[in-house]
Design a protein around this motif. Structure first.
Motif, PDB file in Angstrom:
ATOM      1  N   ASN A 132      -7.014   1.755   0.815  1.00 31.22           N
ATOM      2  CA  ASN A 132      -7.994   2.067   1.852  1.00 31.22           C
ATOM      3  C   ASN A 132      -7.815   3.520   2.213  1.00 31.22           C
ATOM      4  O   ASN A 132      -6.758   3.934   2.695  1.00 31.22           O
ATOM      5  N   ILE A 133      -8.848   4.330   1.949  1.00 28.54           N
ATOM      6  CA  ILE A 133      -8.715   5.771   2.126  1.00 28.54           C
ATOM      7  C   ILE A 133      -8.392   6.123   3.572  1.00 28.54           C
ATOM      8  O   ILE A 133      -7.659   7.073   3.838  1.00 28.54           O
ATOM      9  N   TYR A 134      -8.939   5.354   4.525  1.00 31.43           N
ATOM     10  CA  TYR A 134      -8.648   5.627   5.933  1.00 31.43           C
ATOM     11  C   TYR A 134      -7.179   5.378   6.237  1.00 31.43           C
ATOM     12  O   TYR A 134      -6.554   6.097   7.020  1.00 31.43           O
ATOM     13  N   ASN A 135      -6.637   4.349   5.621  1.00 28.51           N
ATOM     14  CA  ASN A 135      -5.221   4.042   5.796  1.00 28.51           C
ATOM     15  C   ASN A 135      -4.355   5.166   5.226  1.00 28.51           C
ATOM     16  O   ASN A 135      -3.369   5.591   5.841  1.00 28.51           O
ATOM     17  N   SER A 136      -4.733   5.665   4.042  1.00 29.13           N
ATOM     18  CA  SER A 136      -3.977   6.751   3.417  1.00 29.13           C
ATOM     19  C   SER A 136      -4.067   8.027   4.243  1.00 29.13           C
ATOM     20  O   SER A 136      -3.074   8.742   4.411  1.00 29.13           O
ATOM     21  N   LEU A 137      -5.259   8.323   4.768  1.00 31.55           N
ATOM     22  CA  LEU A 137      -5.440   9.519   5.586  1.00 31.55           C
ATOM     23  C   LEU A 137      -4.555   9.476   6.829  1.00 31.55           C
ATOM     24  O   LEU A 137      -3.847  10.436   7.147  1.00 31.55           O
ATOM     25  N   THR A 138      -4.612   8.360   7.540  1.00 33.53           N
ATOM     26  CA  THR A 138      -3.845   8.268   8.779  1.00 33.53           C
ATOM     27  C   THR A 138      -2.346   8.183   8.507  1.00 33.53           C
ATOM     28  O   THR A 138      -1.545   8.672   9.307  1.00 33.53           O
ATOM     29  N   ALA A 139      -1.968   7.577   7.386  1.00 32.32           N
ATOM     30  CA  ALA A 139      -0.541   7.525   7.030  1.00 32.32           C
ATOM     31  C   ALA A 139      -0.011   8.936   6.771  1.00 32.32           C
ATOM     32  O   ALA A 139       1.077   9.303   7.228  1.00 32.32           O
TER      33      ALA A 139
ATOM     34  N   ILE B 112      -2.168   8.530  -4.384  1.00 33.23           N
ATOM     35  CA  ILE B 112      -1.653   8.271  -5.734  1.00 33.23           C
ATOM     36  C   ILE B 112      -0.654   7.128  -5.731  1.00 33.23           C
ATOM     37  O   ILE B 112      -0.658   6.269  -6.613  1.00 33.23           O
ATOM     38  N   ILE B 113       0.214   7.106  -4.701  1.00 25.36           N
ATOM     39  CA  ILE B 113       1.202   6.015  -4.619  1.00 25.36           C
ATOM     40  C   ILE B 113       0.499   4.682  -4.470  1.00 25.36           C
ATOM     41  O   ILE B 113       0.856   3.685  -5.119  1.00 25.36           O
ATOM     42  N   GLY B 114      -0.517   4.637  -3.626  1.00 22.66           N
ATOM     43  CA  GLY B 114      -1.278   3.397  -3.456  1.00 22.66           C
ATOM     44  C   GLY B 114      -1.917   2.932  -4.743  1.00 22.66           C
ATOM     45  O   GLY B 114      -1.890   1.745  -5.084  1.00 22.66           O
ATOM     46  N   ASN B 115      -2.495   3.876  -5.505  1.00 18.77           N
ATOM     47  CA  ASN B 115      -3.093   3.530  -6.791  1.00 18.77           C
ATOM     48  C   ASN B 115      -2.029   3.119  -7.804  1.00 18.77           C
ATOM     49  O   ASN B 115      -2.228   2.206  -8.613  1.00 18.77           O
ATOM     50  N   GLY B 116      -0.885   3.809  -7.756  1.00 21.84           N
ATOM     51  CA  GLY B 116       0.166   3.563  -8.744  1.00 21.84           C
ATOM     52  C   GLY B 116       0.775   2.180  -8.642  1.00 21.84           C
ATOM     53  O   GLY B 116       1.136   1.586  -9.657  1.00 21.84           O
ATOM     54  N   ILE B 117       0.891   1.646  -7.431  1.00 25.02           N
ATOM     55  CA  ILE B 117       1.469   0.305  -7.279  1.00 25.02           C
ATOM     56  C   ILE B 117       0.397  -0.774  -7.362  1.00 25.02           C
ATOM     57  O   ILE B 117       0.658  -1.942  -7.113  1.00 25.02           O
ATOM     58  N   ARG B 118      -0.836  -0.315  -7.729  1.00 22.10           N
ATOM     59  CA  ARG B 118      -1.946  -1.235  -7.990  1.00 22.10           C
ATOM     60  C   ARG B 118      -2.273  -2.110  -6.788  1.00 22.10           C
ATOM     61  O   ARG B 118      -2.531  -3.299  -6.907  1.00 22.10           O
ATOM     62  N   ARG B 119      -2.241  -1.493  -5.634  1.00 19.85           N
ATOM     63  CA  ARG B 119      -2.689  -2.178  -4.429  1.00 19.85           C
ATOM     64  C   ARG B 119      -4.005  -1.546  -4.004  1.00 19.85           C
ATOM     65  O   ARG B 119      -4.238  -0.353  -4.229  1.00 19.85           O
ATOM     66  N   PRO B 120      -4.888  -2.342  -3.392  1.00 13.49           N
ATOM     67  CA  PRO B 120      -6.153  -1.754  -2.940  1.00 13.49           C
ATOM     68  C   PRO B 120      -5.887  -0.607  -1.968  1.00 13.49           C
ATOM     69  O   PRO B 120      -5.164  -0.765  -0.990  1.00 13.49           O
TER      70      PRO B 120
END
Length: 662
Positions: free
Chosen positions: A326-333, A316-324
């Motif tokens: 990457n689901i793999y990046n979000s998962l590992t983060a 959600i944070i990634g979507n909220g700041i309107r940056r692409p």
């Protein structure tokens, strides 16, 4: 900074997390000198600073290598909160102040909860499992109550029998080392109520469960709905758990990724109007994250829902700041965040399976889905759900076989039932809790939930009754798990790269797996063991290859003891045993076993039942052998014994006695 451009590119957290995990695993399996690691880290960081502003190709490569090694060493240096033996003196009963951490749940013979106890002799509060006798139990005890108890905490131990579930380690990972048994008169409420965030969470959930109790009178249906919506699994019966597991539907009973995803989709639908404009998306993100954590709060902050909520928070944070994103990046983060909070979560089965399942869904499901192009919306939905089930199962089945020794053959069919029904139950569940103050409306919605749950349970029971529902007794080793995941990885790399060389690697790993299975089966054909189980009903298991004998002291084996022997039979791939009741059979002869009166000859080992007219729990058993050095293990410890030793198979036995005959 060139290192940022080269090393931290589109998916930095995959690289960071992978390297950090390598360090944690090295530290877990090997004894490392932290002082040496600190010195090496200081040297690496200093070198990295020196090369930081060089932009030529060689310097960038050196920087990347140093940075990778630094991250791995940071993982090895990071405090892992490893489980350490607690040296506490609980040699006698004493008085303790105790905080009730959750509402006691009813078990077969007791009520069970978790207490935090303390007194002036304990350096720090200690978390214990508490078992309350049902006789005279105070049913008003609930979360946050303070008690005075008189107890003698007992160390949590496994029975020590072969291949049993390691309950002790599971409790130690949760920082629970002791248990107490309390009867009427050994505990008293002080009237003081302890309040903090986790207690408040449990209290809110207790109130919602009480509301459910009024609307759903059937215990099984109520326990399933409580598990589905609130993550409360205490009341689930073992039979219910068994048919959910055998049909591949167990994942819906643990509030986790699926449930948080459903809440995410429901909220996304209801709050879609906030996605327009410039400011609204930020409000949308804040509201979504707030509601997800509120749901985590009312579901008791269970570890699975915490993991899923952290995961979706990053998305959600990634979507909220309107940056692409990457689901793999979000998962590992999100995984790295949880590991930093508690490195031991890496060894949690739920953590492993949930992240592998999600990885399978995001990585494999699109490939499977694109195999067919369907125009019909119903067929598209059906195909999508099928591919999601297959993708998740493909990534989790090696670990599932390793941990649970079974494979649910009808997982794809059960998911067509449990996923849609769970979705409806979640929708109606939210509506039920919102409108519960309006009694008639709440009861009407509760009736709908009851009908949906009944239909789902009936379908799962029918599937569980089918002979092909589950394949049991599948035993694989750690090396075979790695070979399976290696083969899956090679296949995926081929699918994405289209390079045929990866198929050759795939074939090589499959051949290696087959060779490993053949070697294991050969060992089973030549195995020789004697197991004296740690149980109230004396049982001796004699094993020669796959043939085996079970010496008992009665014609009827208790169910729990039977399950214990079945685990051994599955793990060692034994044939059905020849069961010999010592109390009724005095003479038995076979190629490898002679039972004659009070003497038992198995291979070159003699077991004598000294001066006993009956085979009782307190029998003293002597083992004699021609071998001067036989390997004897009691529970987890090994020792060498010459010629003869005597054991008591029940009184003060800390574990099963296992003789590996070589």
């Amino acid at each position: 900074m060139p290192v940022t451009r080269s090393f931290f590119q589109k998916i930095p957290f995959i690289r960071i997390t992978s390297l950090f995990l390598i360090g944690i695993l090295v530290n877990h399996f090997f004894i490392l000198d932290t002082r040496l690691i600190a010195i090496v880290l200081a040297i690496l960081i200093s070198t990295l600073i020196l090369f930081w502003h060089n932009s030529n190709f060689v310097s960038i490569q050196i920087q990347n290598a140093i940075l990778a090694l630094t991250i791995a060493l940071l993982g090895a240096f990071y405090p892992n909160h490893s489980v350490q033996e607690k040296d506490l003196d609980f040699s006698r009963k004493d008085y303790y102040l105790a905080e009730v951490c959750q509402k006691p749940g009813e078990k077969a013979k007791t009520f069970q909860t978790i207490l935090i106890i303390q007194n002036d002799k304990l350096k720090a509060p200690e978390k214990v499992i508490a078992y309350f006798s049902k006789v005279g139990f105070d049913s008003t005890i609930t979360t946050g109550n303070q008690l005075i108890i008189l107890a003698k905490p007992q160390a949590i131990k496994n029975a020590g029998n072969p291949f049993e579930f390691d309950y002790q380690s599971l409790m130690h990972q949760r920082n629970i080392w002791f248990s107490v048994y309390l009867t009427n008169g050994m505990y008293l409420k002080t009237g003081h109520q302890i309040t903090h965030i986790r207690n408040l969470s449990e209290k809110v959930r207790d109130r919602l469960i009480a509301i459910l109790n009024e609307a759903l009178p059937n215990k099984e249906e109520r326990s399933v709905v409580s598990a589905l919506t609130l993550g409360y699994r205490t009341e689930l019966a073992q039979d219910t758990l068994d048919y959910f597991a055998s049909t591949g539907a167990m994942h819906v009973l643990s509030v986790s990724g699926l449930h948080v995803a459903l809440i995410y989709m429901i909220l996304g639908f209801l709050l879609a109007f906030l996605k327009r404009g410039k400011i609204e998306p930020i409000i949308f993100s804040v509201v979504m994250i707030s509601f997800l954590w509120i749901y985590a709060f009312i579901s008791g902050f269970s570890p699975p829902v915490q993991r899923a909520t952290v995961m979706f928070t990053f998305v959600i944070i990634g979507n909220g700041i309107r940056r692409p994103v990457n689901i793999y990046n979000s998962l590992t983060a999100s995984a790295l965040f949880l590991i930093l909070l508690n490195p031991n979560v890496l060894f949690d089965v739920g953590f492993q399976l949930s992240y592998l399942a999600i990885l399978g869904i995001v990585l494999i499901q699109p490939v499977l889905y694109n195999i067919l192009e369907l125009a019909n919306p119903i067929l598209k939905w059906t195909w999508s759900l099928f591919t999601v089930s297959v993708a998740a199962q493909l990534m989790t089945f090696p670990l599932g076989l390793f941990y649970f020794n079974q494979f649910p053959n009808l997982f794809w069919l059960s998911n067509f039932i449990v996923v849609p029904v769970t979705t409806f139950i979640m929708w109606f569940g939210i509506a039920f809790f919102i409108f519960s103050p309006f009694h008639s409306l709440g009861l009407f919605i509760g009736k709908i939930i009851q009908k949906l749950t009944y239909a789902m349970l009936a379908a799962l029971k029918e599937m569980d009754a089918q002979p092909i529902a589950v394949s049991k007794g599948i035993i694989i080793s750690t090396s075979q798990v790695w070979l399976l995941y290696g083969a899956i990885a090679m296949l995926l790399i081929y699918v994405f790269s289209k390079k045929k060389q990866w198929l050759f690697y795939e074939l090589f790993l499959i051949i290696a797996l087959q060779c490993s299975v053949l070697v294991t089966n050969f060992k089973f054909l030549n195995q020789k063991h004697i197991f004296v189980y740690n149980t109230r009903n004396t049982m001796i298991h004699l094993i020669n290859g796959r043939n085996n004998y079970l010496i008992t002291n009665g014609s009827k084996i208790p169910e729990n003891d039977l399950k214990m022997t079945q685990k051994v039979m599955a793990q060692l791939k034994l044939n059905n045993p020849v069961i010999l009741d010592k109390s009724s059979i005095n003479n038995f002869h076979s190629v490898d076993l002679i039972l004659d009166g009070n003497n038992l000859q198995f291979l070159n080992y003699l077991i004598s039942f000294k001066a006993q007219s009956k085979f009782r729990n307190s029998d003293i058993i002597s083992f004699r052998t021609q071998d001067k050095n036989i390997n004897i293990s009691t529970g987890y410890s090994n020792s060498k014994v010459n010629q003869e030793f005597t054991i008591n198979s029940y009184i003060k036995s800390d574990g099963a006695y296992i003789l590996n005959l070589k």
